[in-house]
Design a protein around this motif. Structure first.
Motif, PDB file in Angstrom:
ATOM      1  N   LEU A  80       0.804  -1.216   0.000  1.00  0.00           N
ATOM      2  CA  LEU A  80       0.000   0.000   0.000  1.00  0.00           C
ATOM      3  C   LEU A  80       0.844   1.276   0.000  1.00  0.00           C
ATOM      4  N   PHE A  81       2.007   1.253   0.639  1.00  0.00           N
ATOM      5  CA  PHE A  81       2.818   2.456   0.786  1.00  0.00           C
ATOM      6  C   PHE A  81       3.135   3.163  -0.535  1.00  0.00           C
ATOM      7  N   PRO A  82       3.452   2.447  -1.618  1.00  0.00           N
ATOM      8  CA  PRO A  82       3.803   3.154  -2.863  1.00  0.00           C
ATOM      9  C   PRO A  82       2.690   4.020  -3.442  1.00  0.00           C
ATOM     10  N   TYR A  83       1.451   3.770  -3.060  1.00  0.00           N
ATOM     11  CA  TYR A  83       0.339   4.565  -3.581  1.00  0.00           C
ATOM     12  C   TYR A  83       0.212   5.927  -2.897  1.00  0.00           C
ATOM     13  N   LEU A  84       0.835   6.091  -1.734  1.00  0.00           N
ATOM     14  CA  LEU A  84       0.506   7.197  -0.842  1.00  0.00           C
ATOM     15  C   LEU A  84       1.398   8.411  -1.024  1.00  0.00           C
ATOM     16  N   GLN A  85       0.785   9.595  -1.005  1.00  0.00           N
ATOM     17  CA  GLN A  85       1.563  10.824  -0.969  1.00  0.00           C
ATOM     18  C   GLN A  85       2.062  11.053   0.464  1.00  0.00           C
ATOM     19  N   GLU A  86       2.844  12.079   0.659  1.00  0.00           N
ATOM     20  CA  GLU A  86       3.521  12.280   1.938  1.00  0.00           C
ATOM     21  C   GLU A  86       2.558  12.378   3.112  1.00  0.00           C
ATOM     22  N   ASN A  87       1.463  13.121   2.951  1.00  0.00           N
ATOM     23  CA  ASN A  87       0.525  13.341   4.059  1.00  0.00           C
ATOM     24  C   ASN A  87      -0.788  12.594   3.840  1.00  0.00           C
ATOM     25  N   ALA A  88      -0.695  11.343   3.475  1.00  0.00           N
ATOM     26  CA  ALA A  88      -1.876  10.566   3.098  1.00  0.00           C
ATOM     27  C   ALA A  88      -2.637  10.037   4.305  1.00  0.00           C
ATOM     28  N   SER A  89      -3.876   9.618   4.039  1.00  0.00           N
ATOM     29  CA  SER A  89      -4.719   8.934   5.017  1.00  0.00           C
ATOM     30  C   SER A  89      -5.135   7.592   4.446  1.00  0.00           C
ATOM     31  N   VAL A  90      -5.281   6.594   5.322  1.00  0.00           N
ATOM     32  CA  VAL A  90      -5.645   5.240   4.898  1.00  0.00           C
ATOM     33  C   VAL A  90      -6.768   4.736   5.788  1.00  0.00           C
ATOM     34  N   LEU A  91      -7.817   4.215   5.168  1.00  0.00           N
ATOM     35  CA  LEU A  91      -8.953   3.673   5.905  1.00  0.00           C
ATOM     36  C   LEU A  91      -9.154   2.220   5.494  1.00  0.00           C
ATOM     37  N   LEU A  92      -8.962   1.306   6.448  1.00  0.00           N
ATOM     38  CA  LEU A  92      -9.120  -0.124   6.220  1.00  0.00           C
ATOM     39  C   LEU A  92     -10.303  -0.631   7.027  1.00  0.00           C
ATOM     40  N   ILE A  93     -11.218  -1.345   6.374  1.00  0.00           N
ATOM     41  CA  ILE A  93     -12.428  -1.842   7.032  1.00  0.00           C
ATOM     42  C   ILE A  93     -12.616  -3.303   6.672  1.00  0.00           C
ATOM     43  N   GLU A  94     -12.879  -4.132   7.675  1.00  0.00           N
ATOM     44  CA  GLU A  94     -13.056  -5.561   7.454  1.00  0.00           C
ATOM     45  C   GLU A  94     -14.192  -6.083   8.341  1.00  0.00           C
ATOM     46  N   PRO A  95     -14.656  -7.299   8.082  1.00  0.00           N
ATOM     47  CA  PRO A  95     -15.676  -7.874   8.965  1.00  0.00           C
ATOM     48  C   PRO A  95     -15.168  -7.954  10.407  1.00  0.00           C
ATOM     49  N   GLY A  96     -16.084  -7.813  11.365  1.00  0.00           N
ATOM     50  CA  GLY A  96     -15.686  -7.790  12.775  1.00  0.00           C
ATOM     51  C   GLY A  96     -15.515  -9.165  13.370  1.00  0.00           C
ATOM     52  N   VAL A  97     -14.671  -9.982  12.752  1.00  0.00           N
ATOM     53  CA  VAL A  97     -14.387 -11.337  13.236  1.00  0.00           C
ATOM     54  C   VAL A  97     -12.933 -11.392  13.682  1.00  0.00           C
ATOM     55  N   PRO A  98     -12.563 -12.364  14.533  1.00  0.00           N
ATOM     56  CA  PRO A  98     -11.216 -12.370  15.108  1.00  0.00           C
ATOM     57  C   PRO A  98     -10.081 -12.291  14.097  1.00  0.00           C
ATOM     58  N   ASN A  99     -10.122 -13.089  13.030  1.00  0.00           N
ATOM     59  CA  ASN A  99      -9.015 -13.090  12.074  1.00  0.00           C
ATOM     60  C   ASN A  99      -8.848 -11.737  11.395  1.00  0.00           C
ATOM     61  N   SER A 100      -9.963 -11.125  11.001  1.00  0.00           N
ATOM     62  CA  SER A 100      -9.900  -9.823  10.351  1.00  0.00           C
ATOM     63  C   SER A 100      -9.434  -8.742  11.324  1.00  0.00           C
ATOM     64  N   ALA A 101      -9.939  -8.784  12.557  1.00  0.00           N
ATOM     65  CA  ALA A 101      -9.531  -7.804  13.555  1.00  0.00           C
ATOM     66  C   ALA A 101      -8.044  -7.929  13.866  1.00  0.00           C
ATOM     67  N   ARG A 102      -7.545  -9.164  13.912  1.00  0.00           N
ATOM     68  CA  ARG A 102      -6.117  -9.391  14.144  1.00  0.00           C
ATOM     69  C   ARG A 102      -5.286  -8.761  13.030  1.00  0.00           C
ATOM     70  N   PHE A 103      -5.734  -8.953  11.794  1.00  0.00           N
ATOM     71  CA  PHE A 103      -5.009  -8.391  10.656  1.00  0.00           C
ATOM     72  C   PHE A 103      -5.053  -6.861  10.686  1.00  0.00           C
ATOM     73  N   ILE A 104      -6.204  -6.297  10.987  1.00  0.00           N
ATOM     74  CA  ILE A 104      -6.331  -4.841  11.083  1.00  0.00           C
ATOM     75  C   ILE A 104      -5.375  -4.289  12.136  1.00  0.00           C
ATOM     76  N   SER A 105      -5.284  -4.968  13.283  1.00  0.00           N
ATOM     77  CA  SER A 105      -4.383  -4.524  14.346  1.00  0.00           C
ATOM     78  C   SER A 105      -2.931  -4.543  13.891  1.00  0.00           C
ATOM     79  N   LEU A 106      -2.557  -5.592  13.179  1.00  0.00           N
ATOM     80  CA  LEU A 106      -1.185  -5.690  12.676  1.00  0.00           C
ATOM     81  C   LEU A 106      -0.891  -4.639  11.609  1.00  0.00           C
ATOM     82  N   MET A 107      -1.864  -4.344  10.758  1.00  0.00           N
ATOM     83  CA  MET A 107      -1.696  -3.281   9.765  1.00  0.00           C
ATOM     84  C   MET A 107      -1.554  -1.927  10.459  1.00  0.00           C
TER      85      MET A 107
END
Length: 404
Positions: free
Chosen positions: A224-251
């Protein structure tokens, strides 16, 4: 509502015209992508079948399933509708004022432009700004249909005198420009973006991956980093299940290590105390960060369709992180670090031993349990600004106790 509470799913912040679109979304789809009576009768079974392909029968799902008409019909008339309900409620309560005229945005795994439509619906102030949206997906059919849906929604929510042009497929009246990119994560675009969004994308990608979650987060954050300008914002949304929440936390961890700040939902910039790891492992709580709201006020025909499809839905649940790399985000993070604000994560918990109600919560100090006084209503996602630390821990979970 108390001034000390900032809600995450406040329905009062959803624009009235957005509510009208959500209520009649099935009719919008029918106008664009009509189905006859026979096809409508078959819809509940098609929805149920697609649901299985997306969950317990994933091996049946083809990579380009959204190119198939049956899947696209079921997706837009049910899954997209529910996703618009979720995302519009969330986006109406987030701050997107950092976006400026001329900004470039990218939505990865865009499908029928669900995120773009939800952002248009939820943020009237953004409708006046000139934004360029790159909508990236491997399904050309989904992108084509999505742009038609977006134009129809925009026409219904635009006061411009020439809004009639949009009904004839003319998007010139709109300040938002849609660029369809038939490709997947990793494909290049010409300009760096101010905002990158991904909703329900990694949930599908990770189903075919076998590497450990931390390795996958490292891999995909680097993508994802190569897409971003210097002062970028990123919004990641996934289902509220343990595996997805774990991945979101790591991201989240990966972005914070690279100079970003967590604008939402986190009330701090420290380690995530509800990261989906097993209880007892490195101090993990065994809880995962997810937020839910009841769906009783969802569109009635959507609730009816859910029942007919054998997929009744009483709650909408999601996990997300919104990270930013600008002066405003830095100032906000510094303020949050100095405060005693906590974010409510769970539904109400009845604490028999204390004779009280409580909620699990996230705080700068770590995994917490918020005790509610009688008569005070608190909901999942609420940010409490004046919580009082009790300097004691819950015997069952070892959570730090706060009074709110």
């Amino acid at each position: 509502m108390s001034k000390t509470i900032q809600k995450l799913f406040d329905t009062k912040k959803i624009p009235q015209d957005a509510l009208e679109v959500l209520e009649n979304f099935d009719r919008i789809i029918q106008d664009i992508f009509p189905a006859n009576s026979k096809q409508e009768s078959a819809l509940p079974k098609q929805i149920r079948d697609l649901s299985h392909q997306m969950t317990d029968e994933r091996e049946r799902r083809k990579k380009g399933y959204m190119n198939e008409k049956t899947a696209l019909v079921a997706y837009t008339r049910y899954f997209m509708w529910w996703n618009l309900v979720r995302l519009t409620r969330l986006f109406s309560n987030l701050d997107f004022s950092f976006l400026r005229d001329g900004d470039i945005c990218l939505d990865i795994g865009s499908g029928p432009l669900t995120v773009i439509c939800a952002l248009w619906l939820s943020q009237p102030a953004l409708r006046k700004k000139n934004l360029v949206w790159h909508a990236m997906d491997i399904s050309r059919q989904a992108l084509n249909l999505g742009e038609e849906i977006f134009l129809s929604i925009a026409a219904k929510t635009t006061k411009a005198k020439n809004s009639e042009e949009s009904k004839n497929g003319n998007a010139d009246f709109l300040p938002w420009k849609i660029i369809r990119v038939k490709d997947s994560l990793g494909a290049s675009i010409r300009q760096k973006v101010a905002l990158l969004t991904c909703a329900n994308v990694f949930n599908e990608i990770l189903q075919s991956e076998s590497a450990p979650p931390d390795a996958l987060a490292k891999k995909y954050s680097k993508a994802l980093f190569p897409y971003l300008q210097e002062n970028a914002s990123v919004l990641l949304i996934e289902p509220g299940v343990p595996n997805s929440a774990r991945f979101i936390s790591l991201m989240r961890d990966a972005f914070l290590r690279n100079g970003f700040f967590a604008a939402a939902p986190c009330p701090h910039q420290g380690r995530c105390p509800m990261d989906g790891r097993r209880a007892g492992k490195s101090g993990a709580s065994g809880k995962w960060c997810n937020f839910a709201f009841e769906t009783a006020d969802a569109p009635k025909r959507l609730l009816s369709l859910s029942e007919k499809s054998g997929l009744p839905k009483e709650r909408a649940v999601l996990s997300f992180v919104f990270v930013q790399k600008n002066a405003g985000a830095k100032k906000l993070s510094e303020k949050s670090e100095q405060s005693e604000s906590i974010r409510i994560i769970s539904d109400t918990i009845h604490l028999a031993q204390r004779g009280a109600r409580g909620h699990y919560a996230c705080a700068r100090q770590g995994f917490s349990l918020a005790i509610c006084p009688p008569g005070k209503k608190v909901e999942s996602g609420d940010l409490i600004f004046d919580a009082k630390e009790k300097n004691e821990r819950d015997e069952k979970t070892n959570a730090l106790i706060f009074e709110i």
